[in-house]
Write a protein that holds these residues in place. Structure first.
Motif, PDB file in Angstrom:
ATOM      1  N   THR A 244     -55.830  19.233 -50.618  1.00 40.97           N
ATOM      2  CA  THR A 244     -55.054  18.542 -50.911  1.00 40.97           C
ATOM      3  C   THR A 244     -53.974  19.352 -51.368  1.00 40.97           C
ATOM      4  OG1 THR A 244     -54.466  16.356 -52.423  1.00 40.97           O
ATOM      5  CG2 THR A 244     -56.090  18.274 -53.328  1.00 40.97           C
ATOM      6  N   ASP A 245     -52.838  18.675 -51.267  1.00 44.56           N
ATOM      7  CA  ASP A 245     -51.690  19.615 -52.219  1.00 44.56           C
ATOM      8  C   ASP A 245     -50.804  18.598 -52.977  1.00 44.56           C
ATOM      9  OD1 ASP A 245     -50.279  17.557 -50.321  1.00 44.56           O
ATOM     10  OD2 ASP A 245     -49.242  19.037 -49.175  1.00 44.56           O
ATOM     11  N   GLY A 256     -49.381  18.777 -70.007  1.00 44.40           N
ATOM     12  CA  GLY A 256     -49.334  18.315 -68.578  1.00 44.40           C
ATOM     13  C   GLY A 256     -48.244  18.994 -67.954  1.00 44.40           C
ATOM     14  N   ARG A 257     -47.055  19.234 -68.573  1.00 43.76           N
ATOM     15  CA  ARG A 257     -45.868  19.788 -68.009  1.00 43.76           C
ATOM     16  C   ARG A 257     -46.247  21.160 -67.600  1.00 43.76           C
ATOM     17  NH1 ARG A 257     -41.006  16.948 -71.339  1.00 43.76           N
ATOM     18  NH2 ARG A 257     -41.767  15.016 -71.243  1.00 43.76           N
ATOM     19  N   GLU A 264     -47.845  24.292 -59.311  1.00 47.72           N
ATOM     20  CA  GLU A 264     -46.736  24.692 -58.470  1.00 47.72           C
ATOM     21  C   GLU A 264     -47.143  26.063 -58.046  1.00 47.72           C
ATOM     22  OE1 GLU A 264     -42.953  24.362 -60.239  1.00 47.72           O
ATOM     23  OE2 GLU A 264     -43.105  22.417 -60.315  1.00 47.72           O
ATOM     24  N   GLN A 265     -47.769  27.038 -58.521  1.00 45.71           N
ATOM     25  CA  GLN A 265     -47.752  28.238 -58.171  1.00 45.71           C
ATOM     26  C   GLN A 265     -49.148  28.202 -57.076  1.00 45.71           C
ATOM     27  OE1 GLN A 265     -48.819  30.658 -61.460  1.00 45.71           O
ATOM     28  NE2 GLN A 265     -46.885  30.073 -62.689  1.00 45.71           N
ATOM     29  N   GLU A 266     -49.737  27.285 -57.309  1.00 46.62           N
ATOM     30  CA  GLU A 266     -50.968  27.039 -56.272  1.00 46.62           C
ATOM     31  C   GLU A 266     -50.653  26.126 -55.257  1.00 46.62           C
ATOM     32  OE1 GLU A 266     -54.006  28.775 -55.972  1.00 46.62           O
ATOM     33  OE2 GLU A 266     -53.690  29.732 -57.891  1.00 46.62           O
ATOM     34  N   LYS A 267     -49.361  25.829 -54.889  1.00 45.69           N
ATOM     35  CA  LYS A 267     -48.942  25.117 -53.783  1.00 45.69           C
ATOM     36  C   LYS A 267     -49.389  23.497 -54.057  1.00 45.69           C
ATOM     37  CE  LYS A 267     -46.456  28.307 -51.814  1.00 45.69           C
ATOM     38  NZ  LYS A 267     -46.593  29.340 -52.820  1.00 45.69           N
ATOM     39  N   VAL A 268     -49.525  23.132 -55.206  1.00 49.48           N
ATOM     40  CA  VAL A 268     -50.003  21.656 -55.600  1.00 49.48           C
ATOM     41  C   VAL A 268     -49.153  20.833 -56.356  1.00 49.48           C
ATOM     42  CG1 VAL A 268     -51.958  20.161 -56.571  1.00 49.48           C
ATOM     43  CG2 VAL A 268     -52.280  22.344 -55.509  1.00 49.48           C
ATOM     44  N   ARG A 269     -48.422  19.837 -55.900  1.00 53.19           N
ATOM     45  CA  ARG A 269     -47.661  19.203 -56.816  1.00 53.19           C
ATOM     46  C   ARG A 269     -48.083  18.000 -57.478  1.00 53.19           C
ATOM     47  NH1 ARG A 269     -46.516  17.959 -51.432  1.00 53.19           N
ATOM     48  NH2 ARG A 269     -46.916  15.616 -50.687  1.00 53.19           N
TER      49      ARG A 269
END
Length: 335
Positions: A244-245, A256-257, A264-269
């Motif tokens: 999942t992304d 949380g922020r 984001e560094q792991e390409k998960v938004r």
């Protein structure tokens, strides 16, 4: 040659002040069939002399040098030298209860499916321990089963490294210790968990962890909150978040922020934020809407709980379960 039942792995650097007490606590162990592998990582104080004198008194001590190459190199060099199938960790500034090795070895013998056994621990000297570390002590000691340890695996490191005993072949099977830019012990626990190794903790306080400003967990960047977050995100990306992304983050506060930036560094938004603050609900954060708890369900997506307020984790767990989320499958607590 008859090998000992247990190897004790003790890397050390510049511990002349506390090393004699640590060695004495090992000499007082009720279990006596052990060897002590002491790896001196380039000490510049009296540590080498203390070790040499101890080795002359007790032939169970074996001395190695890693020439200041760092903790991970010292650990791996020492692990290679361990001859017993069981390895207990120890540091040069801590104290082991006299029955620690006896009871941990007995646990491993009674339950051959175990790969690692820890024990309850206590910080000392008590007057120097701050509330945060006391809370960490209470939390870690509460993880009294494999299931409890796995449930909170991504909250924080579930073991004090020098308090554990493990099967050497389990550590070798996952590649030993590694330099990754984050804590080498936490990295190892996560790899062991991913490999299906079973954990346990003895309820007795058998290890005393010295609190002091110069402890590496306080001074090295590998042990910072940001490094731990990066480590967790890496393993989540290859486990819970694999395939999942996008993720839901429960908790739109500072923690949380920070998690959003790390993911984001792991390409998960972050596709959705969940929060209970009415001032936040209905707004957007980093392009994703903030909604109340009633607006999400397992069908909405996988969720990470990033609520950092002390005592709030259980409340969030209760809500998530009541909403149909299954821990470890639909949501994971990361703070």
């Amino acid at each position: 040659m008859k090998f000992p039942r247990l190897s004790i792995l003790l890397p050390v650097r510049n511990e002349e002040r506390f090393l004699p007490a640590a060695l004495d606590s090992l000499q007082r162990q009720t279990m006596t069939s052990w060897e002590l592998i002491c790896v001196d990582d380039g000490s510049t104080d009296a540590t080498p002399d203390i070790l040499a004198a101890a080795a002359r008194r007790d032939g169970r001590l074996r001395l190695l040098s890693s020439s200041g190459r760092g903790l991970v190199a010292a650990l791996n060099a020492g692990l290679d030298a361990c001859r017993a199938p069981l390895v207990a960790r120890m540091d040069g500034d801590d104290i082991s209860h006299p029955r620690r090795l006896e009871l941990q070895t007995a646990k491993m013998a009674a339950e051959p499916e175990l790969g690692l056994v820890a024990c309850a621990f206590r910080h000392f000297p008590r007057q120097q321990v701050r509330m945060g570390m006391l809370a960490y002590e209470t939390w870690q000691n509460s993880l009294d089963s494999h299931e409890a340890i796995m449930r909170d695996l991504f909250v924080e490191s579930p073991f004090v490294h020098p308090s554990v005993m493990f099967r050497k072949n389990c550590i070798e099977a996952v590649g030993g210790y590694r330099e990754c830019g984050w804590a080498e012990d936490y990295d190892l626990w996560l790899r062991l968990a991913a490999a299906g190794v079973r954990f346990a903790r003895l309820p007795e306080v058998l290890f005393f962890w010295r609190e002091r400003p110069g402890r590496v967990t306080r001074t090295r960047p590998e042990y910072s909150a940001a490094a731990f977050r990066t480590c967790k995100a890496h393993y989540l990306r290859n486990g819970f978040l694999k395939g999942t992304d996008e993720v839901i983050l429960a908790g739109a506060g500072l923690e949380g922020r920070a998690w959003s930036r790390t993911l984001e560094q792991e390409k998960v938004r972050v596709g959705l934020w969940v929060d209970v603050d009415p001032r936040k609900i209905g707004r957007a954060l980093h392009g994703a809407p903030i909604v109340g708890p009633a607006e999400v369900s397992p069908a909405t997506g996988r969720m990470l709980v990033t609520v950092g307020t002390r005592g709030a984790r259980q409340q969030v767990r209760n809500w998530a379960r009541s909403a149909g989320f299954r821990e470890g499958e639909d949501f994971v607590c990361v703070t």
